[in-house]
Design a protein around this motif. Structure first.
Motif, PDB file in Angstrom:
ATOM      1  N   UNK A   4       4.402   2.094  -7.717  1.00  0.00           N
ATOM      2  CA  UNK A   4       3.135   1.908  -7.003  1.00  0.00           C
ATOM      3  C   UNK A   4       2.315   0.821  -7.659  1.00  0.00           C
ATOM      4  N   UNK A   5       1.455   0.180  -6.882  1.00  0.00           N
ATOM      5  CA  UNK A   5       0.619  -0.895  -7.399  1.00  0.00           C
ATOM      6  C   UNK A   5      -0.847  -0.501  -7.367  1.00  0.00           C
ATOM      7  N   UNK A   6      -1.549  -0.842  -8.429  1.00  0.00           N
ATOM      8  CA  UNK A   6      -2.984  -0.616  -8.521  1.00  0.00           C
ATOM      9  C   UNK A   6      -3.680  -1.971  -8.460  1.00  0.00           C
ATOM     10  N   UNK A   7      -4.558  -2.151  -7.480  1.00  0.00           N
ATOM     11  CA  UNK A   7      -5.353  -3.378  -7.375  1.00  0.00           C
ATOM     12  C   UNK A   7      -6.665  -3.158  -8.121  1.00  0.00           C
ATOM     13  N   UNK A   8      -6.915  -3.980  -9.133  1.00  0.00           N
ATOM     14  CA  UNK A   8      -8.125  -3.862  -9.935  1.00  0.00           C
ATOM     15  C   UNK A   8      -9.082  -4.974  -9.517  1.00  0.00           C
TER      16      UNK A   8
END
Length: 205
Positions: A4-8
């Protein structure tokens, strides 16, 4: 299976930026909590300061630049969002608001989201509940219960900032595990089970 990817998303205006520092700390806390779950995530940094002119131009022309289009894509395709803004007059910054204004309605729906804000004094801490939560509720994001506000005096002191950051990171990781974002298969993806190639169709003729 991809991670999964986390956009910060950080809307700090200075260099260095306490807003970016808080965003990074929330990122690290979330990754640590995911590791405790036996999971890993990729991180995409979306720093809004370099995109300020592109965002303003898009609001006038409705024609995003390649850089802004890519940044929007990273956010709406992420499995989770960490969004942090500086505070002005007890509200989010204009840059922060403008970025989320150019995202189309419904594109953040159900995405687990953690919110943070920075400001000169604790007097601005109500920004979390009076401005940020209502906006993300309208955008239908799944916002975690804890929101972290960091005043100037919180850094490097026993203010409880580290504890609040750890708690919000844990909440975001728990939500990502409990409610993983599911995507419908692209019918035009050749690797999708539902895809039938032209050659296959000819073979069945």
């Amino acid at each position: 299976m991809t991670s999964p990817r986390i956009a910060v998303v950080s809307a700090g205006l200075g260099e260095p930026s306490s807003t970016k520092l808080l965003a990074d700390r929330l990122r690290d806390a979330t990754l640590a909590a995911l590791t405790a779950h036996g999971q890993h995530a990729e991180v995409v940094d979306v720093t809004l300061r370099p995109l300020a002119q592109d965002i303003a131009s898009h609001m006038l022309t409705h024609n995003p630049s390649e850089a802004l289009d890519a940044a929007i894509g990273e956010v709406i395709d992420a499995e989770a969002i960490i969004a942090v803004t500086p505070t002005f007059n007890q509200s989010y910054s204009g840059l922060f608001k403008s970025f989320f204004d150019v995202i189309e309605e419904g594109q953040l729906a159900s995405i687990p989201t953690a919110l943070g804000a920075t400001g000169g004094t604790a007097r601005h801490s109500m920004v979390m509940d009076t401005a940020m939560r209502p906006m993300f509720a309208y955008l239908k994001a799944q916002v975690v219960p804890t929101g972290v506000f960091a005043a100037s005096e919180d850094w490097g002191t026993a203010s409880g900032l580290d504890r609040r950051i750890a708690r919000e990171g844990q909440e975001l990781a728990d939500l990502m595990v409990a409610m993983p974002r599911r995507r419908e298969a692209d019918p035009f993806d050749a690797e999708s089970d539902s895809f039938v190639s032209f050659e296959q169709m000819l073979g069945h003729a």
